[in-house]
Write a protein that holds these residues in place. Structure first.
Motif, PDB file in Angstrom:
ATOM      1  N   PRO A 112       3.513 -13.570 -13.320  1.00  0.00           N
ATOM      2  CA  PRO A 112       3.350 -12.723 -12.160  1.00  0.00           C
ATOM      3  C   PRO A 112       1.927 -12.355 -12.118  1.00  0.00           C
ATOM      4  O   PRO A 112       1.459 -12.510 -12.959  1.00  0.00           O
ATOM      5  N   VAL A 113       1.918 -11.837 -10.093  1.00  0.00           N
ATOM      6  CA  VAL A 113       0.580 -11.652  -9.655  1.00  0.00           C
ATOM      7  C   VAL A 113       1.284 -10.087  -9.684  1.00  0.00           C
ATOM      8  O   VAL A 113       1.838  -9.982  -9.056  1.00  0.00           O
ATOM      9  N   ASP A 114       0.305  -8.630  -9.622  1.00  0.00           N
ATOM     10  CA  ASP A 114       0.680  -7.376  -9.540  1.00  0.00           C
ATOM     11  C   ASP A 114       2.141  -7.592 -10.112  1.00  0.00           C
ATOM     12  O   ASP A 114       2.562  -7.176  -9.489  1.00  0.00           O
ATOM     13  N   GLY A 115       2.905  -7.548 -11.446  1.00  0.00           N
ATOM     14  CA  GLY A 115       4.301  -7.659 -11.431  1.00  0.00           C
ATOM     15  C   GLY A 115       5.462  -8.939 -10.976  1.00  0.00           C
ATOM     16  O   GLY A 115       6.110  -8.530 -10.745  1.00  0.00           O
ATOM     17  N   VAL A 116       4.305  -9.264  -9.906  1.00  0.00           N
ATOM     18  CA  VAL A 116       5.783 -10.199  -8.492  1.00  0.00           C
ATOM     19  C   VAL A 116       5.633 -11.516  -9.043  1.00  0.00           C
ATOM     20  O   VAL A 116       4.353 -12.260  -9.565  1.00  0.00           O
ATOM     21  N   ARG A 117       6.524 -11.892  -9.015  1.00  0.00           N
ATOM     22  CA  ARG A 117       6.754 -13.461  -9.703  1.00  0.00           C
ATOM     23  C   ARG A 117       7.182 -14.300  -9.044  1.00  0.00           C
ATOM     24  O   ARG A 117       6.750 -15.699  -8.348  1.00  0.00           O
ATOM     25  N   GLU A 118       8.305 -13.812  -7.798  1.00  0.00           N
ATOM     26  CA  GLU A 118       7.964 -14.656  -7.611  1.00  0.00           C
ATOM     27  C   GLU A 118       7.242 -14.586  -5.088  1.00  0.00           C
ATOM     28  O   GLU A 118       8.090 -13.001  -5.305  1.00  0.00           O
ATOM     29  N   PHE A 119       7.325 -15.318  -4.537  1.00  0.00           N
ATOM     30  CA  PHE A 119       6.944 -15.082  -3.312  1.00  0.00           C
ATOM     31  C   PHE A 119       7.359 -15.668  -2.305  1.00  0.00           C
ATOM     32  O   PHE A 119       7.554 -17.365  -2.558  1.00  0.00           O
ATOM     33  N   THR A 120       7.043 -16.021  -0.943  1.00  0.00           N
ATOM     34  CA  THR A 120       7.520 -16.122   0.113  1.00  0.00           C
ATOM     35  C   THR A 120       6.495 -16.803   1.388  1.00  0.00           C
ATOM     36  O   THR A 120       6.161 -15.459   1.773  1.00  0.00           O
ATOM     37  N   GLY A 121       6.007 -17.461   1.652  1.00  0.00           N
ATOM     38  CA  GLY A 121       4.351 -17.363   2.369  1.00  0.00           C
ATOM     39  C   GLY A 121       5.149 -18.483   3.329  1.00  0.00           C
ATOM     40  O   GLY A 121       5.240 -20.367   3.017  1.00  0.00           O
ATOM     41  N   THR A 122       3.829 -18.787   4.115  1.00  0.00           N
ATOM     42  CA  THR A 122       3.694 -20.332   5.244  1.00  0.00           C
ATOM     43  C   THR A 122       2.325 -21.033   4.433  1.00  0.00           C
ATOM     44  O   THR A 122       0.995 -20.426   4.001  1.00  0.00           O
ATOM     45  N   LEU A 123       2.472 -22.171   4.040  1.00  0.00           N
ATOM     46  CA  LEU A 123       2.213 -23.669   3.840  1.00  0.00           C
ATOM     47  C   LEU A 123       0.509 -23.714   4.377  1.00  0.00           C
ATOM     48  O   LEU A 123       1.244 -24.320   5.493  1.00  0.00           O
ATOM     49  N   THR A 124      -0.612 -22.911   3.828  1.00  0.00           N
ATOM     50  CA  THR A 124      -1.739 -23.017   4.557  1.00  0.00           C
ATOM     51  C   THR A 124      -2.432 -23.855   4.614  1.00  0.00           C
ATOM     52  O   THR A 124      -3.914 -24.407   5.352  1.00  0.00           O
ATOM     53  N   GLY A 125      -2.660 -24.126   3.091  1.00  0.00           N
ATOM     54  CA  GLY A 125      -3.654 -25.160   2.496  1.00  0.00           C
ATOM     55  C   GLY A 125      -2.917 -25.747   1.556  1.00  0.00           C
ATOM     56  O   GLY A 125      -2.597 -25.449   0.685  1.00  0.00           O
ATOM     57  N   TYR A 126      -3.624 -26.993   0.854  1.00  0.00           N
ATOM     58  CA  TYR A 126      -3.827 -27.500  -0.342  1.00  0.00           C
ATOM     59  C   TYR A 126      -4.922 -28.801  -0.611  1.00  0.00           C
ATOM     60  O   TYR A 126      -4.870 -29.570   0.111  1.00  0.00           O
ATOM     61  N   GLN A 127      -5.203 -28.069  -1.722  1.00  0.00           N
ATOM     62  CA  GLN A 127      -6.115 -29.444  -1.893  1.00  0.00           C
ATOM     63  C   GLN A 127      -6.716 -29.380  -3.264  1.00  0.00           C
ATOM     64  O   GLN A 127      -6.543 -28.263  -4.589  1.00  0.00           O
ATOM     65  N   GLU A 128      -6.353 -30.781  -3.982  1.00  0.00           N
ATOM     66  CA  GLU A 128      -6.377 -30.777  -5.565  1.00  0.00           C
ATOM     67  C   GLU A 128      -5.785 -29.690  -6.303  1.00  0.00           C
ATOM     68  O   GLU A 128      -6.065 -29.260  -7.126  1.00  0.00           O
ATOM     69  N   GLY A 129      -4.339 -30.076  -5.618  1.00  0.00           N
ATOM     70  CA  GLY A 129      -3.756 -28.421  -6.828  1.00  0.00           C
ATOM     71  C   GLY A 129      -4.060 -27.448  -6.477  1.00  0.00           C
ATOM     72  O   GLY A 129      -2.846 -27.013  -7.379  1.00  0.00           O
ATOM     73  N   ARG A 130      -4.287 -26.782  -5.665  1.00  0.00           N
ATOM     74  CA  ARG A 130      -4.431 -25.682  -5.330  1.00  0.00           C
ATOM     75  C   ARG A 130      -3.309 -25.316  -3.707  1.00  0.00           C
ATOM     76  O   ARG A 130      -3.603 -26.385  -2.889  1.00  0.00           O
ATOM     77  N   VAL A 131      -2.349 -24.460  -4.035  1.00  0.00           N
ATOM     78  CA  VAL A 131      -1.674 -24.531  -3.435  1.00  0.00           C
ATOM     79  C   VAL A 131      -2.204 -22.660  -2.073  1.00  0.00           C
ATOM     80  O   VAL A 131      -2.002 -22.225  -3.251  1.00  0.00           O
ATOM     81  N   THR A 132      -2.773 -22.821  -0.957  1.00  0.00           N
ATOM     82  CA  THR A 132      -2.664 -21.719  -0.332  1.00  0.00           C
ATOM     83  C   THR A 132      -1.236 -21.448   0.655  1.00  0.00           C
ATOM     84  O   THR A 132      -1.358 -21.818   1.293  1.00  0.00           O
ATOM     85  N   LEU A 133      -0.685 -19.932   0.482  1.00  0.00           N
ATOM     86  CA  LEU A 133       0.064 -19.241   1.309  1.00  0.00           C
ATOM     87  C   LEU A 133      -0.328 -18.232   1.671  1.00  0.00           C
ATOM     88  O   LEU A 133      -1.047 -17.872   1.542  1.00  0.00           O
ATOM     89  N   LEU A 134      -0.224 -18.035   3.202  1.00  0.00           N
ATOM     90  CA  LEU A 134       0.067 -16.710   3.856  1.00  0.00           C
ATOM     91  C   LEU A 134       0.778 -15.960   4.062  1.00  0.00           C
ATOM     92  O   LEU A 134       1.980 -16.068   4.247  1.00  0.00           O
ATOM     93  N   LEU A 135       1.214 -15.189   3.343  1.00  0.00           N
ATOM     94  CA  LEU A 135       2.298 -13.917   2.749  1.00  0.00           C
ATOM     95  C   LEU A 135       2.561 -13.161   3.857  1.00  0.00           C
ATOM     96  O   LEU A 135       1.389 -13.506   4.721  1.00  0.00           O
ATOM     97  N   PRO A 136       3.636 -12.617   3.834  1.00  0.00           N
ATOM     98  CA  PRO A 136       3.337 -11.579   5.250  1.00  0.00           C
ATOM     99  C   PRO A 136       2.880 -10.565   4.599  1.00  0.00           C
ATOM    100  O   PRO A 136       2.386 -10.420   3.957  1.00  0.00           O
ATOM    101  N   GLY A 137       1.978 -10.093   6.416  1.00  0.00           N
ATOM    102  CA  GLY A 137       0.970  -9.063   5.729  1.00  0.00           C
ATOM    103  C   GLY A 137       0.056  -9.424   5.980  1.00  0.00           C
ATOM    104  O   GLY A 137      -0.872  -9.099   6.463  1.00  0.00           O
ATOM    105  N   GLU A 138       0.027 -10.757   6.638  1.00  0.00           N
ATOM    106  CA  GLU A 138      -1.948 -11.374   6.720  1.00  0.00           C
ATOM    107  C   GLU A 138      -2.108 -11.452   5.274  1.00  0.00           C
ATOM    108  O   GLU A 138      -3.359 -11.984   5.128  1.00  0.00           O
ATOM    109  N   THR A 139      -1.817 -11.601   4.206  1.00  0.00           N
ATOM    110  CA  THR A 139      -2.386 -11.685   2.815  1.00  0.00           C
ATOM    111  C   THR A 139      -2.353 -13.318   2.337  1.00  0.00           C
ATOM    112  O   THR A 139      -1.454 -13.551   2.778  1.00  0.00           O
ATOM    113  N   GLU A 140      -3.169 -13.814   2.261  1.00  0.00           N
ATOM    114  CA  GLU A 140      -3.602 -15.248   1.479  1.00  0.00           C
ATOM    115  C   GLU A 140      -3.298 -15.677   0.225  1.00  0.00           C
ATOM    116  O   GLU A 140      -4.350 -14.392  -0.417  1.00  0.00           O
ATOM    117  N   MET A 141      -2.290 -16.323  -0.642  1.00  0.00           N
ATOM    118  CA  MET A 141      -2.922 -16.358  -1.885  1.00  0.00           C
ATOM    119  C   MET A 141      -3.161 -18.141  -2.457  1.00  0.00           C
ATOM    120  O   MET A 141      -2.379 -18.583  -1.220  1.00  0.00           O
TER     121      MET A 141
END
Length: 170
Positions: A112-141
């Protein structure tokens, strides 16, 4: 003397299926050789750009079953399964992420990250095995694919436009 790497069961099964996939205009989304209890399953997940039909699955299954019987690459008994990867298909390969850019994903992290294990967001990036999501509230992870127990396309079954393609033309 160079040692040639032995092909895995799924590599052999994918290679044997390739001409059938091309002939039928299909794409191999994923292929798994899995043991469940005492039984083995060879699972082809196939797709087609304009959508997959049960007839596509039947035609592919009949053709690939014949090729597998002729080549006999699998020593143990197994059950052949052919299906669509589904509306909530799992992303397991680099090209899956590239094809699904801009779509909503559902992710379960191993830790978990900050106690949270499940996330839903928009896929905005992928490079060399790293995934970037835009989460609700415009937070990027960002996370590595090895940090996730699964990454799947997300479908909101409660939305009013169920059965329509939300991501067409994006």
């Amino acid at each position: 003397m160079s040692a040639k790497k032995k092909e895995s069961t799924t590599e052999i099964a994918a290679r044997l299926a390739q001409p059938v996939l091309e002939e039928l205009g299909l794409t191999l989304w994923d292929l798994r050789f899995e043991k469940e209890g005492s039984l083995w399953f060879l699972r082809y997940f196939i797709d087609r750009e304009e959508g997959l039909t049960i007839e596509d699955c039947e035609a592919f299954s009949r053709a690939v079953d014949q090729l597998l019987d002729q080549a006999d690459p699998i020593s143990q008994s197994y059950t052949l399964e052919v299906s669509s990867p589904g509306i909530e298909r799992e992303l397991t390969k680099d090209w899956h992420y590239e094809q699904c850019m801009g779509m909503n994903l559902s992710v379960r992290l191993i830790r978990p990250v900050d106690g949270v294990r499940e996330f839903t967001g928009t896929l905005t990036g992928y490079q060399e095995g790293r995934v970037t999501l835009l989460l609700p509230g415009e937070t990027e992870m960002s996370f590595g694919t090895e940090e996730a127990s699964f990454v799947r396309l997300y479908h909101d079954y409660d939305s009013e436009d169920f059965g329509t393609e939300d991501n067409e033309g994006e």
